[in-house]
Design an enzyme around this catalytic site. Structure first.
Site, mmCIF file in Angstrom:
data_model
loop_
_atom_site.group_PDB
_atom_site.id
_atom_site.type_symbol
_atom_site.label_atom_id
_atom_site.label_comp_id
_atom_site.label_asym_id
_atom_site.label_seq_id
_atom_site.Cartn_x
_atom_site.Cartn_y
_atom_site.Cartn_z
ATOM 1 N N HIS A 22 0.829 -1.209 0.000
ATOM 2 C CA HIS A 22 0.000 0.000 0.000
ATOM 3 C C HIS A 22 0.865 1.262 0.000
ATOM 4 C CE1 HIS A 22 -3.679 2.307 1.202
ATOM 5 N NE2 HIS A 22 -2.762 3.116 1.723
ATOM 6 N N GLU A 23 1.823 1.313 0.920
ATOM 7 C CA GLU A 23 2.662 2.507 1.024
ATOM 8 C C GLU A 23 3.609 2.644 -0.169
ATOM 9 O OE1 GLU A 23 2.078 4.795 3.096
ATOM 10 O OE2 GLU A 23 0.609 3.654 4.261
ATOM 11 N N HIS A 40 1.802 4.571 -2.780
ATOM 12 C CA HIS A 40 1.905 6.017 -2.556
ATOM 13 C C HIS A 40 3.288 6.528 -2.964
ATOM 14 C CE1 HIS A 40 -1.912 6.274 -0.604
ATOM 15 N NE2 HIS A 40 -1.557 5.667 0.512
#
Length: 440
Positions: A29-30, A33
Site C-alpha cells: 500500500h505505502e 503512494h
C-alpha cells in the site's frame, strides 16, 4: 470471549502470522503512494514499516529514509513538507523552490494519483495472487475427468483412477461437472455408488464415492470449524448420533442445533478424532438481494478425487483475478450498507483480535491458504482506505474533489476540524470492532 482468547493462546504464532500479513499489505500500500508520488515529482522523506522507535534504516540516493520501526502494526510514507505520517494538517514550511516536490504543492492530478495509488496497489496485489493461483492450479477440463485420487476411509470403495472420464453415476448420465450435484437428488446417501467411466477408451462400471461426499474441502478462517481445529481433507463420519454419508446431511443438523454444541467424529489420515464445536449464527446474502440468518460451522464440501485440469493463459488469469477483486469489493459495499441500514447485525464488524486470530488460522491451514487470505485482506484494506473519511485516503480524495469543483481547497480550519472528526470516527470504529471481538 473464552473461545477467542483460547484461539489466541497460540499467541506467538498468531501474532507472527498477523504481523507478516499486515506488513506485506502495508508495504505494498505505502509503496503505491511512494512510487506514484515519485513518478509525479513528489519527494518522499521517510518510508516506514511500523511506527515508533526506528530499529534500522537506510537512506537511498534520492534522500528517502527506508526504515523498520518497533511497532509493526502499520506503516507510512512521509512526503516532503508533511507534518505527520498521515499527510494531514497544514504541513511544515519548505523553501519556495522545493514546494513543487511536496504533496501540498503538487498539482491536483499528482496529489490525487499519489493518494489513490495506495488502495490501487492493494487491489493489484490481490489480483496478482488470485491470478497466480489460477495459473498454478488451472481450471477443470470441460469433460468430467478424474485427476488425482485422494485418501478415503475404508468404508468408501473408491476404484476410480486418474484419467477416468465420468459418464454416469448410479445409473444417471453425467455430461458436465454440475451434473454430479444434480444426480445426488435421485440417489440414496451412501458411502459408495456405481460410477460409469470411460477408461482407456473402454466403458466400465466401478465403485466410487458419493458424488457429494462427507469430506471437508475447505474451512473458513475464523469459523467455528477453524476454532475447533477441523482441516480440509477431514471426513465427517458422525454428528452426535447421526451417521453422515453425504455433505448435505450436515446442514439440517447444524440448523437444528441452533448454536448448541455438536459432537463430530472425524476421519483424518487413517485415524478417528472426536471434535466438539458450536455453530455460529451469520447473516448471509441472498441471490435476489437481502440477507438471511443461518447457523453455520464454516466448512465447504470436497470430493475424494480432484478434477483433471487444463492450464489457462496469463490474460485469462488476470481477468479472473480482477473479477475476484471486484466481487469482494461489491460484497464489502453491500455488507457495509446492510449494517448501516440495519439489515444485518453490527457483530458482522470484526476488530483486530478476530482478524489476528483468523490470520493465524489461515496460516495453520497451509501457506496457500495464508497467501489467499493475504489477498482477501489486501482488498479489504484497500476498500476501507477509499471510504471518504478524513485521515483515510478516501478523505484526502474527497478534499481534492472539492478543490476540483470549487477551484480552491477547503480552508485549513475546516480541514482540521473534519480531520479531527475523521480520526475520532476511525478510533471509534476500531474500539467498536474490538468490543465485538470480545462479546459477539
Amino acid at each position: 470471549m473464552g473461545g477467542l482468547l483460547a484461539g489466541l493462546g497460540g499467541g506467538i504464532w498468531t501474532l507472527a502470522a498477523f504481523v507478516i500479513a499486515l506488513s506485506v499489505i502495508v508495504a505494498v500500500h505505502e509503496f503505491g503512494h511512494y512510487i506514484v508520488g515519485r513518478w509525479s515529482g513528489i519527494r518522499a522523506e521517510v518510508f516506514s514499516i511500523g511506527f515508533g522507535p526506528r530499529l534500522f534504516s537506510r537512506r537511498d540516493r534520492r534522500g528517502t529514509e527506508w526504515q523498520v520501526a518497533a511497532l509493526p502494526l502499520g506503516g507510512y510514507v512521509r512526503f516532503l513538507g508533511d507534518s505527520d505520517a498521515a499527510s494531514a494538517g497544514e504541513g511544515v514550511a519548505v523553501e519556495p523552490a522545493l514546494r513543487r516536490q511536496t504533496l501540498d504543492g503538487a498539482p491536483l492530478w499528482a496529489r490525487s494519483a499519489t493518494v489513490v495509488a495506495g488502495p490501487v496497489f492493494n487491489f493489484i496485489l490481490s489480483t496478482l495472487i488470485f491470478a497466480g493461483f489460477l495459473l498454478v492450479q488451472g481450471v477443470p477440463v470441460e469433460t468430467p475427468t478424474v485427476g488425482a485420487v485422494l485418501p478415503a476411509p475404508a468404508e468408501v470403495q473408491n476404484q476410480l483412477r486418474p484419467g477416468d472420464e465420468i459418464i454416469g453415476v448410479g445409473g444417471q448420465p453425467v455430461a458436465e461437472w454440475r451434473d454430479l450435484l444434480t444426480v445426488t437428488e435421485t440417489l440414496p446417501a451412501a458411502p459408495s455408488q456405481d460410477w460409469r467411466v470411460r477408461r482407456d477408451g473402454v466403458e466400465t462400471t466401478v465403485r466410487g464415492p458419493d458424488p457429494l461426499p462427507n469430506r471437508i474441502g475447505g474451512v473458513a478462517p475464523g469459523s467455528a470449524a477453524a476454532q475447533a481445529g477441523l482441516r480440509a481433507g477431514d471426513v465427517i463420519l458422525r454428528i452426535d448420533d447421526t451417521p453422515i454419508h453425504r455433505f448435505d446431511q450436515i446442514r439440517p443438523l447444524v440448523e437444528a442445533a441452533a448454536g448448541a454444541p455438536l459432537s463430530l467424529l472425524i476421519w483424518r489420515e487413517g485415524t478417528e478424532v472426536a471434535v466438539t464445536l458450536e455453530p455460529r449464527e451469520q447473516d448471509l446474502p441472498l441471490a435476489d438481494g437481502g440477507y438471511e440468518k443461518r447457523w453455520l460451522i464454516g466448512i465447504s464440501g470436497g470430493s475424494f478425487f480432484e478434477p483433471a485440469t487444463t492450464s489457462v493463459g496469463p490474460l485469462t488469469a488476470l481477468w479472473q483475478g480482477v473479477a475476484q477483486v471486484g466481487s469482494i469489493i461489491m460484497s464489502s459495499l453491500t455488507g457495509l450498507w446492510a449494517m448501516i441500514s440495519g439489515q444485518i447485525g453490527a457483530c458482522n464488524l470484526s476488530g483486530a483480535l478476530t482478524i489476528a486470530e483468523t490470520t493465524g488460522q489461515a496460516a495453520d491451514a497451509g501457506i496457500g491458504n495464508f497467501i489467499w487470505w493475504i489477498a482477501i485482506l489486501s482488498v479489504a484494506i484497500g476498500f476501507l482506505n477509499l471510504l471518504p473519511i478524513p485521515v483515510l485516503d478516501g478523505g484526502h480524495l474527497a478534499f481534492y474533489a472539492y478543490e476540483a469543483i470549487t477551484g480552491r481547497p477547503p480552508s485549513p480550519r475546516i480541514m482540521g476540524l473534519l480531520t479531527s472528526i475523521g480520526l475520532a470516527l476511525v478510533l471509534g470504529l476500531m474500539i467498536f470492532g474490538l468490543s465485538n471481538d470480545l462479546r459477539c
